[in-house]
Every structure is written in structure tokens, then in C-alpha cells.
Design a protein around this motif. Structure first.
Motif: not given
Lengths: 281, 281
Positions: B268, B237, B258-260, B265, B252, B255-256, B262, B234
Motif C-alpha cells: 500500500a 481488490q 491497506a485496510n479498505k 501495508f 488514502y 493504513e487506510e 485488504n 491488488e
């Protein structure tokens, strides 16, 4: 014959001391032998022999040792020059012996020296590695030893020395110039700053004609670490007694050398023969 | 119960980050927890629990992680303070992020900043990490990041900066003070020199009441590396996107995030909860 070797190795990757890969260059290897003083023909011969031992992924250090072995069979004195950089780099892990070695070199060139003195600064006290004097000019010597091969001395070291000098001057310290002596090369920026500030730099390949290897070779001040028979154990034994120069070996008989430094008699014999050959070459 | 643990461990040798051995001291461990702001009773409780996990030859880093785990269960915000030094030390291997982090801290305290500018010197050009200005006073900031734990910043770094300032001033550069900001402690000699030369030093535990950890904690400028759910992956990232602060997580949704970036979930979700808890504590 030589042509075939060159073709075979032309694409071979080798590993530098920094861990980086590079393509092997026979020209570069030949040039390093010529730099040590080897005549063209001898350099090419040794170079071709070393190239024939090449394997992919070989380290430059191993290639160096291989060509050193071939050069040794031809000319011990050239081999000493060739291994000088690594020999100086093996002087001592803590750099303690390098300061001493620098003092010996300076003395050989007529400088009066004092080692490890404290100089009062305006803000703090400073430890000066060597104070040297000749023809009425005083120098504060910073002896910077690095045992990582291929490292350069950067501008920060030069500027740190310059700031020390300024602090000493501010405390009313006598007129002295800064002289940085190291076993490494300098970065261009370090050279530029030193020139601008009238700071003397002596290192590997710098300055041209008057660099550390010139000072050593011109007076035959070879460290004992360039003698091929001095391996790690012998190096440590000599270091214990502060013995630094190949020429310091000359007064001993093999028996005396073996007894005083607790090394094998046969090794002692070889070391004495090699010292003589280097010093009288 | 606690008495028995103390007796059991009183002669246990542990290994410091430098590789040196030392005797384990429960007092020292308790004190480090109190330094992070833990009340006496809580510090003693966590300390005794961590001490019960001790094994001979354990590293201080492992002991730290063990007591961090116990502290986390009690109080996340205290745990963040407790892991701050290591969190800052994990900002980035090249120190690139530390310069940025320093700029963020300075901005939070009302400084106008410019990063990575070149300043003309009399002898050479100098790269200034951050130029900062507040109330008409200008500072050249040297941001010195070290990721070796327990290293101190020595006088040479301070004097090098001082010599750079002198070179810039000699070229007619505007009046600016030198300000060295680092994630390490300073040696006494470095502090003495800086005081004498009116150089500002900010580092670990220095100066008292206004040091790096104070600047961070007072404005809750926690690096994301202090969040317990931020592991190596993390961290890398977030670093890719230049995300440095725990508070930058707050806008955030899980979901955002985790997605942004990568990341998983569930991780995050935890990271967001931990950020909120630290920032709103």
C-alpha cells in the motif's frame, strides 16, 4: 432392465461442449435421436444402450459418439442424419470448404452461383462469398462457418451484412437481397432483426422446414465427414482435393479411391459401401 | 560495449504475442521507448540493458517487462506511459471496467455522460454503452475492450455500430453520432469506412494526436494497472470496489488503503508513493 438404468443415472452430472455441467437427461438423448428421424422404438433402444455406458463427468460429445455407434449398427442412414451437425462442423477449420459447400447446396436447388466476387461499395469494397440467382432474384450470400459446437450467430453478424448491403446499394449496386447461411443456430434477436429487414436466414434448425439440415437431407448432400469410416486423416486427404460430398465417392472403385487419396484399401472399401448405403437409402 | 551486444543479438529469434516468430530488432525496442516519451539517450541506455538480457525464443512480453524494469529505475512517469497499453488491457477480463473507464475519460474532457441505456430501434432495441454530450452534440459511444494483445478492431465492428445507428434513427431516435472507443488499433479499412460515414474512432495510436493514450496522458488518467506495485491480487481488490485510476489512490493514507482493500501495508505504501510520483510528474 431399462427402469434400473434410468434409476441409476437419474442424478448423473455430465459436461456440455461449453464446459458447463448439467444433469443427464435420457429424454433429451432420446429426443435427439428422434429428431434425426429414428422411430420411437429404435430411438428408445439406442438411447437406453448409450445410457448404460454413462459415467459421471462424461462429455456430451462422448455420449453422442456412444449412441452414434449403437445407431450405426441399426441404420447407417439415420446415423448420417444424427451426425450431420457435427459432420458439417468438421468441414474445415478455416471455413473455406463451407463456402464451397454452400455453393454446392444452392446449385442443387437450381441457383446460378458465382463465388468470391468483389462488390463496389460507396465507402469500401466488399467481398461477397457467393452471389446466387434464381427466378430473377439475386442474393448476396454470406456463408458463416463456425467450428465451435453449440455457438449461435448473433445480431451483430446480421447487421454487419445489412450495412454492407446498404453500402453497395449506395454505390449503385444492383438490387440484391442478403442471405446469411451458417452451420449454427441464430439468436432470437438476430431472427427478429432479419425478419424486420427482409434478410433471409438459413442455419441450424432455422427456418422450420427449410433449414440447413433439411436442405442437405432432402437432396442427400451429405458431407463426407458424416461417413463413419472417414476419420481425421481421410477427411484431410479428401479436403486437399476439394472433395466434399458422400455422393462424390460413388464413381470410384476401392482401388481408385485408395490410390487417388492415398488412404488404406480397406478403409476405402468401407467408405464406398457407406456412401452407397447413405445415398441409396 | 553496446556494439558487442548488437552483434551478439543480431540474429536472435523472439516470439510475438500472436505466437509468431520474428527477428529481434533493437531499433524497434528503442523506438517503443522513445514513443513513450523517453529521450534518445535514456531510450538507448534502457534498450541496451534489456537487450543484454535477451535469450533466443524469449517472448516480446518478457522483453517488454525487462526493459520496463530498467526504465522504472530511471523514471517512473515514463515507465507508466511505456506500460499504458498493457495497463489498459488489464482493466478487466469482461470489459466491464473499460466502459466505466471510457466514461471517466469523457467526463474529464467535459462530456456529460449516461451509461448503459437502451435505445429503441425500428427493428430491435439496442444497448448503448455510453451516451455522451458536449456543446450540443450527442454521441452514442461503443466501448470495445479486447484483452488479447495486438488485436485490431475490424470494419465489421464499425459497420455493426453504423447499422445500429441507422435502426435507431429509423425509429425516430434523436440525432447522434457514432463514436467507437477501443483499446486496440484499427484496420485501415475500418478507418476508411468510418471516415466515409462520419463515424468518430478513438483507439490505440488513432487518430494521430488525439488517440486513447493521448487522452489518458494529457489528463493523467492513468489506470491503477500501470503502477508497478499493483500486481494481480491488488488489481482484483481495486476492481472489486470499482477503483480505476491511479489518482484515486492519492486521498488514502497507507493504513487506510491497506485496510479498505485488504492489501499488505508495505505494498500500500509503495502504491501511494508511485501514484504521487506519476500524478505530480
Amino acid at each position: 432392465m431399462r427402469r434400473r438404468i434410468v434409476e441409476y443415472i437419474k442424478d448423473m452430472e455430465i459436461i456440455k461442449s461449453t464446459g458447463e455441467k448439467e444433469m443427464f437427461s435420457e429424454d433429451k438423448l432420446c429426443q435427439s435421436l428422434k429428431n434425426a428421424g429414428a422411430p420411437r422404438e429404435l430411438a428408445n433402444k439406442v438411447c437406453a444402450l448409450a445410457a448404460s455406458d454413462l459415467k459421471p463427468g462424461m462429455t456430451t460429445s462422448k455420449i453422442f459418439r456412444s449412441s452414434l455407434r449403437y445407431l450405426l449398427k441399426e441404420n447407417l442412414s439415420l446415423a448420417a442424419n444424427y451426425s450431420l451437425r457435427r459432420g458439417v462442423g468438421e468441414l474445415g477449420p478455416a471455413g473455406f470448404l463451407f463456402e464451397h459447400y454452400v455453393e454446392i447446396i444452392l446449385q442443387a436447388y437450381g441457383y446460378k452461383t458465382v463465388r468470391n466476387i468483389m462488390a463496389k461499395g460507396f465507402c469500401v469494397e466488399h467481398e461477397i462469398d457467393v452471389l446466387a440467382e434464381k427466378d430473377g432474384v439475386k442474393y448476396y450470400i454470406e456463408a458463416k462457418y463456425r467450428n465451435e459446437y453449440g455457438i449461435k450467430t448473433h445480431i451483430d453478424v446480421v447487421m454487419y451484412g445489412d450495412a454492407r448491403l446498404a453500402d453497395i446499394a449506395k454505390a449503385g449496386g444492383g438490387e440484391a437481397k442478403l442471405w446469411l447461411i451458417t452451420n449454427t443456430k441464430f439468436t432470437d434477436k438476430a431472427v427478429k432483426y432479419a425478419k424486420c429487414r427482409d434478410i433471409k436466414l438459413t442455419g441450424w434448425t432455422h427456418p422450420n422446414g427449410d433449414n440447413l439440415e433439411d436442405l442437405i437431407i432432402n437432396r442427400k448432400l451429405y458431407p463426407i465427414t458424416v461417413l463413419p469410416s472417414v476419420k481425421r486423416y481421410e477427411r484431410e486427404q479428401f479436403a486437399k482435393f476439394g472433395l466434399l460430398l458422400a455422393q462424390d465417392i460413388l464413381p470410384y472403385s476401392p482401388e481408385e479411391l485408395a490410390n487417388k487419396f492415398n488412404i488404406a484399401f480397406n478403409t476405402a472399401k468401407k467408405i464406398i459401401i457407406q456412401s452407397k448405403e447413405i445415398i441409396t437409402a
